[in-house]
Motif scaffolding. Structure first.
Motif, mmCIF file in Angstrom:
data_model
loop_
_atom_site.group_PDB
_atom_site.id
_atom_site.type_symbol
_atom_site.label_atom_id
_atom_site.label_comp_id
_atom_site.label_asym_id
_atom_site.label_seq_id
_atom_site.Cartn_x
_atom_site.Cartn_y
_atom_site.Cartn_z
ATOM 1 N N PRO A 4 -11.097 -4.892 -0.565
ATOM 2 C CA PRO A 4 -10.494 -3.819 0.236
ATOM 3 C C PRO A 4 -9.561 -4.369 1.317
ATOM 4 O O PRO A 4 -8.538 -3.743 1.637
ATOM 5 C CB PRO A 4 -11.709 -3.116 0.870
ATOM 6 C CG PRO A 4 -12.823 -3.402 -0.069
ATOM 7 C CD PRO A 4 -12.568 -4.802 -0.560
ATOM 8 N N GLY A 5 -9.899 -5.537 1.858
ATOM 9 C CA GLY A 5 -9.043 -6.167 2.865
ATOM 10 C C GLY A 5 -7.693 -6.552 2.282
ATOM 11 O O GLY A 5 -6.651 -6.384 2.932
ATOM 12 N N GLN A 6 -7.708 -7.066 1.054
ATOM 13 C CA GLN A 6 -6.448 -7.419 0.385
ATOM 14 C C GLN A 6 -5.593 -6.173 0.148
ATOM 15 O O GLN A 6 -4.377 -6.187 0.364
ATOM 16 C CB GLN A 6 -6.755 -8.099 -0.957
ATOM 17 C CG GLN A 6 -7.307 -9.509 -0.823
ATOM 18 C CD GLN A 6 -7.621 -10.109 -2.182
ATOM 19 O OE1 GLN A 6 -8.203 -9.448 -3.052
ATOM 20 N NE2 GLN A 6 -7.247 -11.357 -2.373
ATOM 21 N N LEU A 7 -6.262 -5.091 -0.284
ATOM 22 C CA LEU A 7 -5.527 -3.850 -0.550
ATOM 23 C C LEU A 7 -4.980 -3.241 0.748
ATOM 24 O O LEU A 7 -3.873 -2.689 0.762
ATOM 25 C CB LEU A 7 -6.442 -2.841 -1.257
ATOM 26 C CG LEU A 7 -6.846 -3.210 -2.689
ATOM 27 C CD1 LEU A 7 -7.905 -2.250 -3.221
ATOM 28 C CD2 LEU A 7 -5.631 -3.214 -3.611
ATOM 29 N N ARG A 164 4.670 -9.326 -0.905
ATOM 30 C CA ARG A 164 3.943 -8.330 -1.692
ATOM 31 C C ARG A 164 3.638 -8.861 -3.093
ATOM 32 O O ARG A 164 2.525 -8.688 -3.612
ATOM 33 C CB ARG A 164 4.744 -7.030 -1.796
ATOM 34 C CG ARG A 164 3.951 -5.902 -2.423
ATOM 35 C CD ARG A 164 4.791 -4.676 -2.742
ATOM 36 N NE ARG A 164 3.955 -3.508 -2.978
ATOM 37 C CZ ARG A 164 3.263 -3.283 -4.084
ATOM 38 N NH1 ARG A 164 3.314 -4.156 -5.103
ATOM 39 N NH2 ARG A 164 2.516 -2.192 -4.205
ATOM 40 N N HIS A 165 4.627 -9.474 -3.699
ATOM 41 C CA HIS A 165 4.444 -10.018 -5.052
ATOM 42 C C HIS A 165 3.346 -11.071 -5.056
ATOM 43 O O HIS A 165 2.479 -11.080 -5.947
ATOM 44 C CB HIS A 165 5.761 -10.624 -5.543
ATOM 45 C CG HIS A 165 5.664 -11.239 -6.903
ATOM 46 N ND1 HIS A 165 5.511 -10.500 -8.053
ATOM 47 C CD2 HIS A 165 5.674 -12.557 -7.288
ATOM 48 C CE1 HIS A 165 5.436 -11.310 -9.090
ATOM 49 N NE2 HIS A 165 5.527 -12.561 -8.661
ATOM 50 N N GLY A 166 3.371 -11.946 -4.040
ATOM 51 C CA GLY A 166 2.356 -13.006 -3.970
ATOM 52 C C GLY A 166 0.963 -12.445 -3.769
ATOM 53 O O GLY A 166 0.001 -12.910 -4.404
ATOM 54 N N LEU A 167 0.833 -11.438 -2.896
ATOM 55 C CA LEU A 167 -0.472 -10.840 -2.637
ATOM 56 C C LEU A 167 -0.958 -10.048 -3.842
ATOM 57 O O LEU A 167 -2.150 -10.095 -4.194
ATOM 58 C CB LEU A 167 -0.390 -9.933 -1.404
ATOM 59 C CG LEU A 167 -1.678 -9.232 -0.978
ATOM 60 C CD1 LEU A 167 -2.788 -10.244 -0.704
ATOM 61 C CD2 LEU A 167 -1.433 -8.368 0.259
ATOM 62 N N PRO A 173 -6.414 -6.738 -11.308
ATOM 63 C CA PRO A 173 -5.532 -5.726 -11.908
ATOM 64 C C PRO A 173 -6.085 -4.311 -11.815
ATOM 65 O O PRO A 173 -5.353 -3.367 -11.546
ATOM 66 C CB PRO A 173 -5.412 -6.185 -13.358
ATOM 67 C CG PRO A 173 -5.621 -7.665 -13.293
ATOM 68 C CD PRO A 173 -6.642 -7.877 -12.224
ATOM 69 N N ALA A 174 -7.398 -4.134 -12.052
ATOM 70 C CA ALA A 174 -8.000 -2.797 -12.023
ATOM 71 C C ALA A 174 -7.919 -2.200 -10.619
ATOM 72 O O ALA A 174 -7.617 -1.013 -10.445
ATOM 73 C CB ALA A 174 -9.454 -2.861 -12.485
ATOM 74 N N ALA A 175 -8.176 -3.030 -9.607
ATOM 75 C CA ALA A 175 -8.117 -2.564 -8.218
ATOM 76 C C ALA A 175 -6.680 -2.239 -7.827
ATOM 77 O O ALA A 175 -6.420 -1.242 -7.142
ATOM 78 C CB ALA A 175 -8.685 -3.639 -7.285
ATOM 79 N N LEU A 176 -5.764 -3.073 -8.284
ATOM 80 C CA LEU A 176 -4.349 -2.841 -7.983
ATOM 81 C C LEU A 176 -3.868 -1.550 -8.641
ATOM 82 O O LEU A 176 -3.116 -0.766 -8.037
ATOM 83 C CB LEU A 176 -3.517 -4.026 -8.475
ATOM 84 C CG LEU A 176 -2.029 -4.014 -8.131
ATOM 85 C CD1 LEU A 176 -1.817 -3.999 -6.623
ATOM 86 C CD2 LEU A 176 -1.325 -5.227 -8.754
ATOM 87 N N SER A 177 -4.334 -1.312 -9.865
ATOM 88 C CA SER A 177 -3.967 -0.094 -10.586
ATOM 89 C C SER A 177 -4.508 1.145 -9.873
ATOM 90 O O SER A 177 -3.821 2.165 -9.755
ATOM 91 C CB SER A 177 -4.512 -0.152 -12.018
ATOM 92 O OG SER A 177 -4.238 1.041 -12.699
ATOM 93 N N LEU A 178 -5.747 1.050 -9.370
ATOM 94 C CA LEU A 178 -6.350 2.165 -8.634
ATOM 95 C C LEU A 178 -5.553 2.437 -7.356
ATOM 96 O O LEU A 178 -5.276 3.596 -7.025
ATOM 97 C CB LEU A 178 -7.806 1.830 -8.285
ATOM 98 C CG LEU A 178 -8.534 2.859 -7.411
ATOM 99 C CD1 LEU A 178 -8.653 4.203 -8.140
ATOM 100 C CD2 LEU A 178 -9.929 2.337 -7.013
#
Length: 231
Positions: A4-7, A164-167, A173-178
């Protein structure tokens, strides 16, 4: 850093990206917005045309006045030369001179009005010229400032996109998609939890839910579906 911190960090980058993109769009609009300058140039051109027409009218009136004055001189010379003896012709000459002098008086009044009009328009043209020059200087300075800021914003956008690209590559992938899916319907996909409340919808969360968020689990708010983040 928790998922969650990364997001949340990704969201902060996205917010800054949006701000810079909006600023860039505004800069580009301002670079193309020269309406004030165009309006001033149009006003100046119109006043110059007015001045040209007024000067032509004044010159024409001066020529007419000169013609009348020459005719008065001609008839006066003939009247007072002593060469005309016929009383009838003398009366006719006197009447002609009188009529011409009356016309001269009217023409002189007309000419004074035209001269005043020309002076008034000249004053307006002078003011418009100064205003136009001022606007041109300001426009040029503003263009330079905007172009300089545009270059800075474009560089900032490039850095943010790279960050943004690096992070994004570090996030599952699933979390990023959500995250991206929630962003389609809500301005922000990640909401902080403060004093047990979701800061996205301000609903008090069940203790078990915010405790899981605190532990770094990927938890969504039961009310607004945002991903919960607890520092």
């Amino acid at each position: 850093m928790s998922l969650p911190g990364q997001l949340y960090k990704l969201q902060q980058i996205d917010i800054e990206l949006q701000k810079r993109q909006q600023e860039l769009s505004e800069i580009e609009n301002q670079l193309n917005d020269n309406r004030a300058l165009v309006a001033a140039e149009s006003k100046f051109t119109w006043q110059k045309q007015q001045l040209t027409e007024a000067e032509k009218e004044q010159k024409s009136s001066e020529w007419e006045l000169e013609d009348l004055q020459e005719r008065v001189k001609k008839f006066s010379d003939k009247l007072y030369s002593g060469m005309t003896k016929n009383p009838k012709e003398l009366v006719s000459l006197e009447n002609e001179v009188k009529s011409l002098k009356s016309r001269i008086g009217k023409k002189e009044d007309e000419l004074l009005g035209l001269m005043s009009q020309v002076e008034e328009i000249e004053a307006k043209v002078k003011t418009s010229t100064e205003e136009l020059e001022r606007l041109k200087r300001e426009w040029q300075q503003r263009q330079e400032n905007l172009k300089r800021r545009k270059t800075e914003v474009e560089a900032e956008l490039a850095e943010l996109n790279e960050a943004r690209h690096g992070l994004a590559q570090q996030i599952e992938p699933a979390a990023l998609s959500l995250y991206e899916q929630i962003r389609l319907t809500k301005e922000q996909a990640v909401a902080k939890v403060e004093q047990g409340r979701c800061q996205g919808c301000y609903i008090t969360l069940p203790t078990s839910q915010w405790q899981k968020a605190k532990a770094g689990d990927l938890i969504q708010c039961n009310n607004c579906s945002r991903i919960l983040y607890l520092e």
